[in-house]
Enzyme design. Structure first.
Site, PDB file in Angstrom:
ATOM      1  N   HIS A 205       0.743  -1.338   0.055  1.00 45.16           N
ATOM      2  CA  HIS A 205       0.043  -0.023  -0.116  1.00 45.16           C
ATOM      3  C   HIS A 205       0.687   1.262   0.130  1.00 45.16           C
ATOM      4  CE1 HIS A 205       0.056   1.317   4.131  1.00 45.16           C
ATOM      5  NE2 HIS A 205       0.415   0.042   4.520  1.00 45.16           N
ATOM      6  N   CYS A 322       0.294   9.035  17.749  1.00 39.82           N
ATOM      7  CA  CYS A 322      -0.848   9.688  18.640  1.00 39.82           C
ATOM      8  C   CYS A 322      -1.448   8.666  19.308  1.00 39.82           C
ATOM      9  CB  CYS A 322      -1.800  10.618  17.522  1.00 39.82           C
ATOM     10  SG  CYS A 322      -2.611  11.387  18.440  1.00 39.82           S
TER      11      CYS A 322
END
Ligand SMILES: Cc1ncc(COP(=O)(O)O)c(C=O)c1O
Length: 386
Positions: A205, A322
């Site tokens: 990807h 995060c």
């Protein structure tokens, strides 16, 4: 129109790959079946393996299809570690640079916690390059090294790594080296046969192929203990019915010739410097990935900048993780000696096959206002009204 400058996270599928994928979804037959439909699926699968192998300079038999970069890295590191550690023959030490992708960091830390591995963290210089001297020192000091694993180029700051030199040192001691080439695939020439590497991880990807498939290139002479047991597919290294449609779409993307993105990258770098002279380019200014521009912007939170740019229709990244919605200071920037205050203003812009000058110009047009607002907001743990 939305502008996408986060191709290092994932890049859109190429039209040719989508077309090949959708038509391959109609294939009937398990590639392991003996009947002619199974053999037809196998032929198409093996042609895809050949295409991936050609793009990486390896033999088709060395290509093990996996579910993506993370699985390839787990298989390489755990597999090599287990293969080189048996009750009477312990080699617990793993050499790994600071600033690796979390797929590597979390894997080696798991081996430390549950399998008794000893981690030898190799320092980075201020440009994000691993110290070859530290590799040589570690080999001079220890004879119990199981493996070395390192990025081919840092996925956050783009710095190319001295893989050749590390392989030269490790090979002299008969120790296998694994390279995480996920962010380098199609951005750097890769010649596995000439590299001396034992293993190399890539993901489809990141090059315009589908999500959910990648490959571990495993040299014929290299033994790994598999993570997944079952039907013995793929040299018994990665059992499970093979995903022929995804492999076919991967093969098409692998053969798609990449174009140099350096001119667009430099347009970003020059434009950011002109718009925000205080912004600091991170990573090596020359020996860096051709699709990566990474800056720290003083006096603001990278996340604020990211959100403000998003509102303007521009997608970028801070480059680091995060967790539970709380921005984490990049472990890569920390390893490079960047202060936490400076590291908090990190922003990564990455390009891909669909990027245009207009994308870059839209980003540069949105940046000054976003930066001014992000600076006014300051840091998240300060009173935003101050
Ligand atoms: C350098 C690097 N290694 C590994 C990975 C993980 O690959 P995947 O998303 O295919 O699991 C990524 C993805 O961001 C990456 O950039």
């Amino acid at each position: 129109m939305a502008v996408y400058l986060d191709h290092a996270a994932t890049t859109p599928m190429l039209g040719e790959s989508i077309a090949a994928y959708t038509s391959a979804l109609g294939i009937v037959g398990n590639p392991s079946s003996i009947h002619s439909q199974g053999q037809n699926a196998k032929r198409l699968l093996e042609e895809a393996r050949e295409a991936v192998a050609a793009s990486l300079g390896c033999d088709p038999i060395e290509v093990v299809f996996t579910s993506g970069g993370t699985e390839s890295i787990n298989l390489a590191i755990k597999g090599l570690y287990w293969a080189r550690n048996s009750p009477g023959n312990r080699r617990p030490r793993i050499l790994v640079p600071l600033g690796e992708h979390h797929a590597t960091v979390d894997t080696v830390e798991w081996l430390e916690r549950y399998e008794g591995a000893i981690l030898e963290w190799l320092p980075l210089d201020s440009l994000g390059r691993v110290s070859v001297g530290a590799v040589a020192d570690a080999f001079a000091a220890h004879d119990d090294i199981a493996l070395v694993s390192l990025l081919m180029a840092n996925n956050e700051v783009g710095t190319l790594q001295p893989v050749e030199q590390v392989v030269a040192i490790a090979s002299a001691h008969g120790v296998p080296v694994h390279a995480d080439a996920v962010s380098s695939y199609h951005r750097l020439p890769i010649d596995f046969a000439a590299s001396g590497l034992a293993a190399l991880s890539v993901s489809a990807h990141k090059i315009g192929g589908p999500l959910g498939i990648g490959a571990l290139v495993l040299a014929r002479s290299t033994t790994v203990v598999p993570l997944i047991h079952g039907g013995g597919q793929q040299r018994d290294v990665r059992s499970g019915t093979q995903d022929a449609p995804a492999a076919i779409a991967f093969g098409v993307a692998a053969q798609h010739p990449p174009v140099s993105l350096a001119p667009l990258r430099d347009r970003i770098i020059d434009g950011v410097r002109a718009a925000v002279p205080d912004a600091v380019l991170r990573g090596d200014p020359i020996d860096r990935l051709d699709n990566n521009a990474h800056f720290t912007f003083p006096g603001c939170e990278g996340d604020s900048l990211l959100f403000l740019l998003d509102v303007s229709g521009v997608s970028v990244s801070t480059g680091s993780a995060c967790r539970a919605g709380i921005p984490e200071v990049s472990h890569v920037l920390r390893a490079m000696g960047v202060s936490d205050a400076d590291a908090r203003g990190a922003l990564r812009m990455t390009l891909g096959h669909s990027s245009t000058e207009a994308d870059v110009d839209a980003f540069l047009a949105a940046l000054p206002a976003a930066y001014a607002r992000a600076r006014r907001a300051g840091f998240a743990d300060r009173d935003v009204n101050e």
